[in-house]
Write an enzyme that holds these catalytic residues in place. Structure first.
Site, PDB file in Angstrom:
ATOM      1  N   ASP A 318      19.495  44.229   0.134  1.00 54.71           N
ATOM      2  CA  ASP A 318      18.210  43.467  -0.028  1.00 54.71           C
ATOM      3  C   ASP A 318      17.273  43.426   1.097  1.00 54.71           C
ATOM      4  O   ASP A 318      17.727  43.463   2.491  1.00 54.71           O
ATOM      5  CB  ASP A 318      18.559  42.116  -0.447  1.00 54.71           C
ATOM      6  CG  ASP A 318      17.480  41.044  -0.831  1.00 54.71           C
ATOM      7  OD1 ASP A 318      17.064  41.600  -1.835  1.00 54.71           O
ATOM      8  OD2 ASP A 318      17.185  40.213  -0.218  1.00 54.71           O
ATOM      9  N   GLU A 366      16.835  48.539  -1.508  1.00 52.42           N
ATOM     10  CA  GLU A 366      15.738  47.446  -2.038  1.00 52.42           C
ATOM     11  C   GLU A 366      14.215  47.579  -1.294  1.00 52.42           C
ATOM     12  O   GLU A 366      14.328  47.082  -0.546  1.00 52.42           O
ATOM     13  CB  GLU A 366      16.472  45.785  -2.244  1.00 52.42           C
ATOM     14  CG  GLU A 366      15.233  45.281  -3.225  1.00 52.42           C
ATOM     15  CD  GLU A 366      14.195  44.543  -2.231  1.00 52.42           C
ATOM     16  OE1 GLU A 366      12.802  44.809  -2.458  1.00 52.42           O
ATOM     17  OE2 GLU A 366      14.580  43.419  -1.238  1.00 52.42           O
ATOM     18  N   ASP A 424      14.885  38.188  -9.261  1.00 50.27           N
ATOM     19  CA  ASP A 424      13.476  37.670  -9.109  1.00 50.27           C
ATOM     20  C   ASP A 424      12.516  37.684 -10.236  1.00 50.27           C
ATOM     21  O   ASP A 424      11.599  37.170  -9.948  1.00 50.27           O
ATOM     22  CB  ASP A 424      13.298  38.001  -7.668  1.00 50.27           C
ATOM     23  CG  ASP A 424      13.923  37.601  -6.463  1.00 50.27           C
ATOM     24  OD1 ASP A 424      14.276  36.434  -6.502  1.00 50.27           O
ATOM     25  OD2 ASP A 424      13.863  38.350  -5.509  1.00 50.27           O
TER      26      ASP A 424
END
Length: 568
Positions: A318, A366, A424
């Site tokens: 992430d 990501e 998200d």
């Protein structure tokens, strides 16, 4: 499918390689159905793997498995190495007689479609403590318990010195003092050997409890991993780049972070204003002192990656861009707007970890948000695929752009992972329900569909009008021409009913090596089933799939598309 990635040879156990053309589903463990208030790694996880297999999916992606933080967030964890006790299944404890059905009744009475972390956390903690007590006092006999005795000892010997002992002591101390570690008595805060030794003795029972919980998770997750391997399904885990300030990681490894002599933060992590927030996102995590980490040869990062790969086959990292440069905000700031970009280690950290592990880590980067050429260079130097998100393709407030790199036709390489949406994002249906009419019109035109009212010609059509409508529907959307009054009145609400199916089809049909679908999109669920809304602190991470929603019919439909586009 054979891997399209090359392997890096080295000493040590071989690491998993990224697969070739395939697809999978994004679903956090907490969202699995079940009777005990929260999804877990017991029978329902096995059942989900069976459903994935029927649907032709070969990847299961989930969020971090670590203990949850505030409001259930898996990205604010008190340990980057431990697993969440909330994910432990109570069924094996019931089967072994360590718990009774009447004792878990308060959990079975909870809602099945949402996780209430304020309720579930203390209830489950109480039950796990009760099970540990019965395990230790030999009041219950069962073949499973007999096997666990030796397995627990082996787990403690293997994982305790590396991370589990420190995590268990930190958790026990955190509960004892009911405040952040920086406010503990100075000798404990600063980890003076005599104070640490005394604390271990005083809190021996509590430390044992937390170690037992980690063992239970490991035992149950091993069964999940074994079943996934038998079905040919790879598990995609998640490493958030940052850790929580009030965590075992920061308490044990203070030198790795930008803190003052008393352990207080000098800076905090976040991101600048972006798609999700006009004032940026202020995460509050401590930021790394990369020079200090480099002097230690990135050993903690190696431990973290090794631990994650012990639980998963592939790692999604992430906020990958933070390794090239991270947005650092003064510790006292209340928004992220006053931050600055501070350089990170780049590829050095990954090369060091690969060297320690003896091979190339299977990583998904990501790389969403503010991405620079330097970030792309780090990603490409390591050979990691980046991410694209279909939901970002339809214009937002800026209008449709045929060159947007999240559109299927603009993907520059197959070496990427294409999402219908991430945790998200809204669900596909939820997006369509709340999107601007211009976005829905863009989506419809991209599919080559005409508005419903234009599906047939009227007697008043001029010659060629029907053909002209069809050409308009499949042509590019002119970004520099204002919509006609008719287009302005067209709300394109017809898009909503098929957007989930259409989004899945676009993702699977793309050239991306890997396509990932939100389970909510496979189930055609709306806005109420969204997992997270960035820049909001409450009301997230609670969605759960309900028993019976993952049907054979839906699995067959997804499998059909997966086969059609060569991902099986």
């Amino acid at each position: 499918m054979p891997s399209t990635r090359s392997k890096v040879k080295g000493e040590g156990s071989p690491l998993a390689t990224l697969p070739g053309r395939c697809s999978g589903v994004l679903l956090h463990v907490t969202s699995l159905p079940g009777d005990h208030g929260i999804g877990d790694v017991g029978p329902q996880a096995i059942k989900f793997l069976d459903w994935l297999h029927k649907a032709g999916q070969t990847l299961w992606q989930f969020l971090p498995l670590n203990p949850h933080g505030h409001a259930g967030s898996p990205y604010g964890t008190p340990s980057a190495l431990a697993a969440s006790p909330a994910l432990i299944s109570l069924q094996p404890l019931l089967d072994a007689g360590l718990l009774q059905l009447s004792e878990v009744a308060p959990l079975t009475a909870l809602a099945k479609n949402k996780v209430d972390y304020d309720v579930i956390t203390p209830l489950k903690r109480k039950l796990l403590r009760l099970a540990r007590d019965r395990f230790r006092d030999d009041s219950v006999t069962h073949p499973t318990i007999t096997a666990w005795n030796s397995k627990f000892s082996l787990f403690e010997a293997r994982e305790g010195p590396a991370w589990a002992d420190d995590y268990a002591l930190f958790t026990a101390l955190r509960e004892k003092h009911s405040k952040c570690w920086v406010e503990w008595p100075v000798d404990i805060r600063d980890r003076k050997p005599a104070a640490i030794s005394k604390a271990r003795q005083e809190l021996e029972a509590e430390v044992d409890e937390h170690l037992f919980n980690q063992f239970l998770f490991e035992e149950q997750w091993s069964a999940v991993r074994k079943h996934a391997k038998e079905l040919g399904i790879k598990l995609v885990g998640d490493i958030p780049i940052f850790v929580a300030y009030d965590s075992a990681d920061v308490w044990v490894h203070r030198r790795m972070f930008k803190l003052d002599k008393d352990g207080k933060q000098l800076a905090q992590a976040g991101v600048p204003p972006d798609y999700f927030s006009a004032t940026g996102q202020l995460w509050g995590n401590p930021v790394y002192d990369w020079d200090a980490i480099a002097k230690d040869d990135y050993k903690w990062w190696t431990l973290r990656c090794r631990r994650t790969l012990a639980l998963t086959d592939i790692i999604r990292i992430d906020h990958f861009r933070g390794f090239e440069a991270a947005w650092e905000v003064p510790a006292q700031d209340k928004t992220a707007m006053g931050g600055t970009w501070v350089k990170g280690p780049g590829a050095k950290v990954f090369k060091a970890v690969d060297r320690h592990l003896g091979g190339r880590m299977p990583v998904i980067a990501e790389d969403l948000g503010v991405i620079t050429d330097e970030v792309n260079a780090v990603r490409d130097a390591m050979g990691y695929p980046g991410m694209k998100v279909l939901q970002f393709a339809w214009g937002g407030g800026g209008g449709y752009d045929a060159k947007c790199d999240h559109l299927p036709h603009t993907l520059k390489s197959h070496h990427c992972v294409y999402y219908t949406g991430t945790h998200d994002n809204n669900t596909a249906r939820g997006w369509a329900e709340h999107a601007a009419p211009s976005e829905r019109r863009a989506f419809r035109k991209y599919l080559g569909r005409a508005p419903p009212s234009s599906s047939s010609s009227s007697s008043t059509d001029e010659p060629g009008a029907k053909r002209k409508r069809a050409e308009d529907a499949v042509g590019a959307i002119p970004v520099d021409v204002a919509p006609t009054p008719t287009e302005t009145e067209d709300l394109a609400l017809d898009v909503i009913e098929t957007v989930s199916h259409d989004s899945i089809q676009l993702a699977l049909a793309s050239i991306a090596d890997i396509a990932i679908l939100q389970l909510q999109d496979a189930l055609d669920l709306g806005n109420d089933h969204r997992m997270n809304l960035p820049a909001t602190a409450e009301g997230n991470w609670s969605w759960r799939c309900e028993e019976g929603q993952m049907t054979e019919e839906i699995a067959a439909r997804v499998r059909g598309l997966t086969e059609l586009y060569g991902r099986i």
